[in-house]
Motif scaffolding. Sequence first.
Motif, mmCIF file in Angstrom:
data_model
loop_
_atom_site.group_PDB
_atom_site.id
_atom_site.type_symbol
_atom_site.label_atom_id
_atom_site.label_comp_id
_atom_site.label_asym_id
_atom_site.label_seq_id
_atom_site.Cartn_x
_atom_site.Cartn_y
_atom_site.Cartn_z
ATOM 1 N N ALA A 8 -30.391 -26.183 -48.695
ATOM 2 C CA ALA A 8 -29.887 -25.520 -47.402
ATOM 3 C C ALA A 8 -29.369 -24.297 -47.372
ATOM 4 O O ALA A 8 -29.661 -23.585 -46.294
ATOM 5 C CB ALA A 8 -28.816 -26.745 -46.920
ATOM 6 N N VAL A 9 -28.493 -23.898 -48.005
ATOM 7 C CA VAL A 9 -27.925 -22.393 -48.130
ATOM 8 C C VAL A 9 -28.943 -21.329 -48.621
ATOM 9 O O VAL A 9 -28.707 -20.354 -47.941
ATOM 10 C CB VAL A 9 -26.677 -22.421 -49.277
ATOM 11 N N GLN A 10 -30.091 -21.770 -49.232
ATOM 12 C CA GLN A 10 -31.004 -21.021 -49.352
ATOM 13 C C GLN A 10 -31.641 -20.615 -48.101
ATOM 14 O O GLN A 10 -32.246 -19.465 -47.778
ATOM 15 C CB GLN A 10 -32.088 -21.247 -50.617
ATOM 16 N N MET A 11 -31.701 -21.254 -47.094
ATOM 17 C CA MET A 11 -32.239 -20.952 -45.887
ATOM 18 C C MET A 11 -31.354 -19.998 -45.103
ATOM 19 O O MET A 11 -31.969 -19.384 -44.101
ATOM 20 C CB MET A 11 -32.251 -22.319 -45.022
ATOM 21 N N LEU A 12 -30.224 -19.515 -45.592
ATOM 22 C CA LEU A 12 -29.296 -19.140 -44.526
ATOM 23 C C LEU A 12 -29.302 -17.478 -45.139
ATOM 24 O O LEU A 12 -28.309 -16.912 -45.969
ATOM 25 C CB LEU A 12 -28.030 -19.604 -44.832
ATOM 26 N N ASN A 13 -30.309 -16.951 -44.833
ATOM 27 C CA ASN A 13 -30.332 -15.322 -45.135
ATOM 28 C C ASN A 13 -29.455 -14.661 -44.666
ATOM 29 O O ASN A 13 -29.297 -14.725 -43.331
ATOM 30 C CB ASN A 13 -31.870 -14.747 -44.862
ATOM 31 N N PHE A 14 -28.822 -13.747 -45.232
ATOM 32 C CA PHE A 14 -27.575 -12.993 -44.747
ATOM 33 C C PHE A 14 -28.030 -11.380 -44.945
ATOM 34 O O PHE A 14 -28.736 -11.129 -45.883
ATOM 35 C CB PHE A 14 -26.447 -13.197 -45.402
ATOM 36 N N PRO A 15 -27.662 -10.491 -43.773
ATOM 37 C CA PRO A 15 -28.033 -9.153 -43.941
ATOM 38 C C PRO A 15 -27.309 -8.373 -45.074
ATOM 39 O O PRO A 15 -26.081 -8.812 -45.295
ATOM 40 C CB PRO A 15 -27.845 -8.317 -42.617
ATOM 41 N N VAL A 16 -28.031 -7.656 -45.852
ATOM 42 C CA VAL A 16 -27.290 -6.804 -46.850
ATOM 43 C C VAL A 16 -27.460 -5.375 -46.960
ATOM 44 O O VAL A 16 -26.658 -4.519 -47.349
ATOM 45 C CB VAL A 16 -27.671 -7.285 -48.251
ATOM 46 N N ALA A 17 -28.361 -4.962 -46.279
ATOM 47 C CA ALA A 17 -28.639 -3.512 -45.876
ATOM 48 C C ALA A 17 -29.670 -3.590 -44.611
ATOM 49 O O ALA A 17 -30.128 -4.498 -44.270
ATOM 50 C CB ALA A 17 -29.469 -2.851 -47.141
ATOM 51 N N ALA A 18 -29.996 -2.244 -44.532
ATOM 52 C CA ALA A 18 -30.664 -1.718 -43.045
ATOM 53 C C ALA A 18 -32.109 -2.713 -43.480
ATOM 54 O O ALA A 18 -32.965 -2.218 -44.078
ATOM 55 C CB ALA A 18 -30.668 -0.345 -42.854
ATOM 56 N N GLY A 19 -32.335 -3.612 -42.564
ATOM 57 C CA GLY A 19 -33.660 -4.215 -42.757
ATOM 58 C C GLY A 19 -33.997 -5.081 -43.922
ATOM 59 O O GLY A 19 -35.043 -5.269 -44.022
ATOM 60 N N THR A 20 -32.942 -5.449 -44.418
ATOM 61 C CA THR A 20 -33.105 -6.215 -45.919
ATOM 62 C C THR A 20 -31.952 -7.209 -45.839
ATOM 63 O O THR A 20 -31.026 -7.166 -45.287
ATOM 64 C CB THR A 20 -32.804 -5.514 -47.133
ATOM 65 N N LEU A 62 -26.477 -31.074 -43.986
ATOM 66 C CA LEU A 62 -27.100 -31.094 -43.011
ATOM 67 C C LEU A 62 -26.842 -30.293 -41.889
ATOM 68 O O LEU A 62 -27.849 -29.815 -41.121
ATOM 69 C CB LEU A 62 -27.050 -32.597 -42.617
ATOM 70 N N VAL A 63 -25.641 -29.950 -41.646
ATOM 71 C CA VAL A 63 -25.007 -29.118 -40.536
ATOM 72 C C VAL A 63 -25.624 -27.833 -40.914
ATOM 73 O O VAL A 63 -26.080 -27.073 -40.062
ATOM 74 C CB VAL A 63 -23.546 -29.058 -40.531
ATOM 75 N N LEU A 64 -25.700 -27.261 -42.164
ATOM 76 C CA LEU A 64 -26.043 -25.953 -42.588
ATOM 77 C C LEU A 64 -27.646 -25.759 -42.555
ATOM 78 O O LEU A 64 -28.082 -24.869 -41.716
ATOM 79 C CB LEU A 64 -25.861 -25.785 -44.238
ATOM 80 N N ALA A 65 -28.334 -26.974 -42.821
ATOM 81 C CA ALA A 65 -29.821 -26.750 -42.726
ATOM 82 C C ALA A 65 -30.204 -27.028 -41.051
ATOM 83 O O ALA A 65 -31.360 -26.521 -40.881
ATOM 84 C CB ALA A 65 -30.567 -27.831 -43.855
ATOM 85 N N GLY A 66 -29.353 -27.977 -40.650
ATOM 86 C CA GLY A 66 -30.050 -28.231 -39.200
ATOM 87 C C GLY A 66 -29.645 -27.486 -37.961
ATOM 88 O O GLY A 66 -30.380 -27.394 -37.010
ATOM 89 N N LEU A 67 -28.459 -26.868 -38.068
ATOM 90 C CA LEU A 67 -27.916 -25.956 -37.306
ATOM 91 C C LEU A 67 -27.702 -24.484 -37.665
ATOM 92 O O LEU A 67 -28.270 -23.571 -36.919
ATOM 93 C CB LEU A 67 -26.561 -26.552 -36.942
ATOM 94 N N VAL A 68 -27.039 -24.154 -38.596
ATOM 95 C CA VAL A 68 -26.688 -22.936 -39.032
ATOM 96 C C VAL A 68 -27.816 -22.029 -39.322
ATOM 97 O O VAL A 68 -28.100 -20.856 -39.229
ATOM 98 C CB VAL A 68 -25.624 -22.932 -40.270
ATOM 99 N N SER A 69 -28.945 -22.792 -39.807
ATOM 100 C CA SER A 69 -30.172 -22.277 -40.302
ATOM 101 C C SER A 69 -30.878 -21.346 -39.072
ATOM 102 O O SER A 69 -31.595 -20.378 -39.187
ATOM 103 C CB SER A 69 -31.210 -23.294 -40.931
ATOM 104 N N PHE A 70 -30.340 -21.786 -37.660
ATOM 105 C CA PHE A 70 -31.187 -21.098 -36.649
ATOM 106 C C PHE A 70 -30.489 -19.568 -36.442
ATOM 107 O O PHE A 70 -31.225 -18.737 -36.031
ATOM 108 C CB PHE A 70 -30.844 -21.722 -35.379
ATOM 109 N N PHE A 71 -29.441 -19.400 -37.203
ATOM 110 C CA PHE A 71 -28.720 -18.274 -37.180
ATOM 111 C C PHE A 71 -28.930 -17.368 -38.303
ATOM 112 O O PHE A 71 -28.481 -16.238 -38.368
ATOM 113 C CB PHE A 71 -27.408 -18.211 -37.073
ATOM 114 N N ALA A 72 -30.139 -17.757 -39.206
ATOM 115 C CA ALA A 72 -30.297 -16.914 -40.498
ATOM 116 C C ALA A 72 -30.921 -15.617 -40.025
ATOM 117 O O ALA A 72 -31.608 -15.463 -39.139
ATOM 118 C CB ALA A 72 -31.193 -17.675 -41.333
ATOM 119 N N SER A 73 -30.813 -14.426 -41.014
ATOM 120 C CA SER A 73 -31.355 -13.179 -40.673
ATOM 121 C C SER A 73 -32.872 -13.288 -40.904
ATOM 122 O O SER A 73 -33.595 -14.108 -41.719
ATOM 123 C CB SER A 73 -30.752 -12.402 -41.687
#
Length: 336
Positions: free
Chosen positions: A52-64, A255-266
């Motif tokens: 689930a957490v692997q689905m949550l890409n977070f920004p680390v640099a410009a365009g990455t 389930l919350v992370l995968a089902g809801l928070v994943s919509f906001f991943a980078s």
Amino acid sequence: MHVPDGFFNAATSVSAGVVAAAGVAVCLRGARRELDDRTAPMAGLVAAFIFAVQMLNFPVAAGTSGHLLGGALAAILVGPYTGVLCMAVVLLVQGVFFADGGLTALGVNITIMGIVTVLVGWGVFRLVASLARGARGKVVIAAFLAALISVPASALVFTLLFWIGGTAPIEIGAVAAAMGGVHLLIGIGEALITAATVGAVLAVRPDLVYGARGLARPLVLRGAEGESTTVGEPEPVAATRSLKPFLLGGVGVTLVLAGLVSFFASSSPDGLEAVAENEGFIERSSDHLFGGWALADYGDVGGIPVGVAGIIGVGLVLLIAGAVAYAARRRNEIKV
């Protein structure tokens, strides 16, 4: 850092597959020493949480962007042998059902994202934690450093393998610097997630953190007249508590992370994709054999909402990892 098909030649892919298969076989045997009445039920939850957490890409640099790898976290929570098994299940489900990571590169992905991160993360954790023996709070610092170092270590192993058997010529120094630099930034995010997760479990059920067993001792307060009071639940007492509330709560958070928070991943390319684009070898990637499946790219191919795809993935990982853990565990009664 999921490696796609086409990045490695056949010899390297097969060799990495042999290493991965041998590593998983060793860990299936070694996990019997770790999978007890607490660790076995945790294994499925840990694997599902990492998915689930692997689905949550977070920004680390410009365009990455970057995402959790999870090897250090898995090792600390359920042990290094079981941690490799959890990572192998996550990567298998991602590669087969979600076209995330190539099928011919599955051995490479298990080696660099599973075995390397677990070995490096566990080694760093044990070294740092042993220096802080008896101080439970410092276990979180050890977890932070273990996760931080494991990510660039994995990236540098990828670079070495690509230099040896990649399908495109590279300048090893330039790619190593690029991979190490961006994955050091990703490692900071990984370290924060790992430390927060380990700290949360320590606060609620310290007996469920495999890496902290025997490191922390209850605080004993002594009064003026010699009487003593123990503050903090001794591990043998904590171990007899039911796991069901914790497991249900953990599944709910996952389930919350995968089902809801994943919509906001980078949506920006991750570290490996960004480096491959900048260094000119991204075109070496080839189409995934299952790239047309409905769940490919986490539902994007089949028009399935990413949250729904994430929930399906969590269920698959939970069932498979749980089944593997229960099959490999010591033959004693599991109390939940």
